[in-house]
Design a protein around this motif. Structure first.
Motif, mmCIF file in Angstrom:
data_model
loop_
_atom_site.group_PDB
_atom_site.id
_atom_site.type_symbol
_atom_site.label_atom_id
_atom_site.label_comp_id
_atom_site.label_asym_id
_atom_site.label_seq_id
_atom_site.Cartn_x
_atom_site.Cartn_y
_atom_site.Cartn_z
ATOM 1 N N PHE A 488 -0.679 5.830 -14.067
ATOM 2 C CA PHE A 488 -0.938 4.733 -13.136
ATOM 3 C C PHE A 488 -0.050 3.547 -13.523
ATOM 4 O O PHE A 488 -0.446 2.680 -14.309
ATOM 5 C CB PHE A 488 -2.414 4.330 -13.163
ATOM 6 N N ALA A 489 1.133 3.514 -12.964
ATOM 7 C CA ALA A 489 2.135 2.554 -13.415
ATOM 8 C C ALA A 489 1.808 1.115 -13.043
ATOM 9 O O ALA A 489 2.324 0.181 -13.665
ATOM 10 C CB ALA A 489 3.503 2.934 -12.837
ATOM 11 N N ASP A 490 0.965 0.908 -12.019
ATOM 12 C CA ASP A 490 0.708 -0.450 -11.539
ATOM 13 C C ASP A 490 -0.684 -0.962 -11.922
ATOM 14 O O ASP A 490 -1.156 -1.957 -11.397
ATOM 15 C CB ASP A 490 0.881 -0.521 -10.021
ATOM 16 N N ARG A 491 -1.344 -0.288 -12.856
ATOM 17 C CA ARG A 491 -2.683 -0.686 -13.292
ATOM 18 C C ARG A 491 -2.792 -0.593 -14.796
ATOM 19 O O ARG A 491 -1.944 -0.020 -15.457
ATOM 20 C CB ARG A 491 -3.748 0.202 -12.626
ATOM 21 N N GLY A 492 -3.841 -1.200 -15.335
ATOM 22 C CA GLY A 492 -4.074 -1.114 -16.775
ATOM 23 C C GLY A 492 -3.585 -2.301 -17.568
ATOM 24 O O GLY A 492 -3.872 -2.394 -18.757
ATOM 25 N N LEU A 560 -5.419 7.149 -5.122
ATOM 26 C CA LEU A 560 -4.222 6.993 -5.944
ATOM 27 C C LEU A 560 -3.485 8.323 -5.962
ATOM 28 O O LEU A 560 -3.814 9.228 -6.720
ATOM 29 C CB LEU A 560 -4.599 6.561 -7.365
ATOM 30 N N ARG A 561 -2.522 8.441 -5.096
ATOM 31 C CA ARG A 561 -1.713 9.663 -5.076
ATOM 32 C C ARG A 561 -0.710 9.606 -6.223
ATOM 33 O O ARG A 561 -0.315 8.539 -6.658
ATOM 34 C CB ARG A 561 -1.003 9.811 -3.737
ATOM 35 N N SER A 562 -0.312 10.766 -6.698
ATOM 36 C CA SER A 562 0.566 10.834 -7.856
ATOM 37 C C SER A 562 1.789 9.953 -7.679
ATOM 38 O O SER A 562 2.483 10.024 -6.652
ATOM 39 C CB SER A 562 1.018 12.278 -8.083
ATOM 40 N N SER A 563 2.045 9.118 -8.670
ATOM 41 C CA SER A 563 3.187 8.208 -8.614
ATOM 42 C C SER A 563 4.493 8.921 -8.873
ATOM 43 O O SER A 563 5.559 8.327 -8.783
ATOM 44 C CB SER A 563 2.999 7.084 -9.646
#
Length: 565
Positions: A488-492, A560-563
């Motif tokens: 999840f590149a845009d979260r965390g 959240l579809r695979s990035s």
């Protein structure tokens, strides 16, 4: 600049593990746009003085594939700061499914994951057959939290093979069908592929779930599909990893290591931190040394089954209790409160030969009165039933029966896991750089387990009460670490440009509440609901979903579809 929301004066713990700092957080258009001193007023203001402001928590192991259709809130995860959840673990998904064979999917789910078949029948809009169609159906639903989805091996087999999936290995044609559907699922945004090869996963008619019939060559071929596409995480659970026979254990771990190294597909699995689990932590490093990547999913307190008169008790194993347990709960309570009527049941519970029974998974099993705890507080300590018996001067079985009767059947008891966690091993696992604290199983075992609260347990018990971790360390464990593990590149992280999935909570009071039993499943089925203490607000995609412990009524969650697409 205009802000939709400004969170003012909180202590920012940004998920990186670096030190906290005081700052305002500005949110606009679903994203974090400013972290620092903000002079402008937001359309909505949240006074976070005395509170921590963190990224939303991420749960990498849930079974909310069905629940998402009837529960827009994402309960109980939503009460514990979870803003994103990965579902479809252990090979169990609703799709792919042929419209005339939905019973096969239900067969895989209803016992292995204790999901009410009536709820499955009444609560799901079966408007899908393929996995891409399932993803589209979830995408259209109102959601209070975000979801990502694995495609499950058991569903994939039953879609390709029908009834034969429970009886035999796949033919080349079967495998070609599975491989094509897996490729389509990953291309449509499935985050990974999951399977199960453990004896506890059985169907409602006492057979292995479909994935357990697969040959190892079938598993290798399907993981190879992910390797060829260069995307997806492989979630697998295999009883051989914990086998008592060293040769079986070594063979199982070696083939997983080779698979991870040769395919380049990340491997993740649940790790129960028993005293004998050290070899699994060593395995994580062995895989890395071989050129692969393995991520352990750790718990933070031990997977415990909850008991009650309204659900199940150890006394359910006793023949003379069967007629009583078949009556409505109010009638059971009346009998157990009556001095004369209750005596035969107390005597049977005290004198029963529990050694003749064996419990499987979350089924009723012989009581360990020194281990079963009375669920009075959301965090430890809680007294054992044996403690209560000594306090009352009666046998522990009688004390347990008294508590059931005096609470109208509401009193919950914590039954220790078949695989009790060792505290030293657990702390070692939680600190391991290739492990992630997750593994709640939310959405499954609805009347048996309430582990959506592991995130608040971590913060309340291990951070505040035990001081084994700093708040910064623990927040990273449940935000950035799972975000990196599942891509999840845009979260965390709480940084400008990131999606505004956020929590605002009081570190001095955060923790889980004692669960309660509610009858709100489709068809009136029963489940455990567990709320929490200490949250001021939770934001999902820039909107406040929970405020002061109450739902706001908005549903801004997304699929959240695979990035990697």
């Amino acid at each position: 600049m205009s802000f939709d929301i400004v969170i003012r004066g909180g202590t920012v713990i940004d998920g990186s593990g670096l030190g906290s700092f005081r700052a305002d957080v500005g949110v606009a258009d679903g994203h974090i746009v400013s972290v620092g001193k903000i002079a402008e007023r937001g359309a909505e203001e949240i006074d976070a003085e005395g509170h921590a402001v963190t990224p939303g928590f991420i749960d990498g192991h849930t079974h909310m594939d069905a629940q998402v259709f009837w529960d827009a809130s994402g309960s109980s995860s939503c009460w514990h700061g979870v803003t994103s959840a990965v579902m479809g673990n252990c090979g169990f998904t609703l799709a792919p499914v042929r419209s005339d064979e939905r019973a096969l999917v239900v067969r895989n789910l209803e016992r292995a994951e204790d999901i009410d078949p009536v709820a499955l029948a009444e609560g799901i809009d079966w408007s899908f057959e393929t996995f891409p169609q399932y993803l589209d159906a979830v995408d259209r639903l109102a959601k209070g939290i975000n979801f990502a989805a694995n495609i499950g091996h058991s569903a994939l087999r039953t879609w390709a093979m029908g009834e034969r999936a429970f009886e035999q290995e796949a033919t080349p044609d079967d495998l070609a069908l599975m491989a094509g559907q897996l490729s389509d699922a990953l291309s449509a945004g499935a985050i990974g592929f999951s399977t199960s090869r453990v004896e506890h996963h059985q169907t409602s008619d006492d057979r292995p779930v479909a994935s357990r019939l697969a040959s190892w060559e079938e598993v290798v071929a399907l993981v190879g599909v992910m390797s060829a596409l260069g995307q997806g995480i492989f979630e697998g659970v295999d009883g051989g990893m914990l086998a008592s026979d060293p040769a079986v254990r070594s063979r199982t771990l070696d083939r997983f290591k080779v698979l991870a190294a040769q395919t380049g597909v990340p491997l993740t699995f649940g790790l129960v931190a028993t005293s004998e689990a050290g070899h699994l932590l060593d395995f994580l490093d062995d895989v890395a040394a071989a050129g692969g990547r393995a991520i352990a999913q750790t718990h933070c307190r031990g997977i415990s089954v909850l008991l009650s008169l309204k659900t199940r008790l150890p006394f359910d194993l006793i023949d003379s209790w069967q007629e009583l347990r078949a009556r409505p709960v109010p009638e059971q309570v009346r009998v157990l409160r009556h001095p004369e009527l209750r005596r035969p049941y107390v005597d049977a519970a005290v004198s029963a030969d529990y050694g003749q029974w064996k419990g499987l998974g979350a089924q009723a099993r012989p009581p360990d009165f020194e281990g079963i705890r009375i669920y009075r507080h959301g965090l430890p300590p809680n007294p054992t039933v044996a403690d209560e018996g000594r306090r009352r001067g009666v046998h522990p079985a009688e004390a347990m029966i008294d508590l059931c009767a005096s609470s109208d059947g509401d009193q919950l008891f914590i039954q220790p896991s078949l695989y009790p966690q060792d505290e030293g091993m657990l702390l070692r696992a939680l600190r391991h750089p290739r492990a992630v604290m997750t593994f709640s199983d939310s959405g499954a075992h609805l009347s048996q387990i309430a582990d959506s609260s592991i995130h608040t347990h971590l913060l309340g018990h291990w951070v505040r009460d035990r001081q084994e971790f700093t708040l910064e360390e623990a927040v990273r464990m449940i935000t950035l670490a799972p975000a990196l593990a599942w891509g999840f590149a845009d979260r965390g992280l709480l940084r400008p440009g990131m999606v505004a999935d956020l929590n605002v909570f009081d570190p001095a009071t955060i923790g889980p509440a004692v669960p309660t039993l509610v009858d709100d499943l489709p068809g009136g089925g029963r489940r455990l609901e567990q709320r929490s203490h200490g949250f001021l607000a939770t934001l999902v995609n820039g909107q406040v979903t929970v405020r002061d412990g109450a739902l706001t009524g908005v549903s801004p969650g997304c699929l959240l579809r695979s990035s990697r697409n």
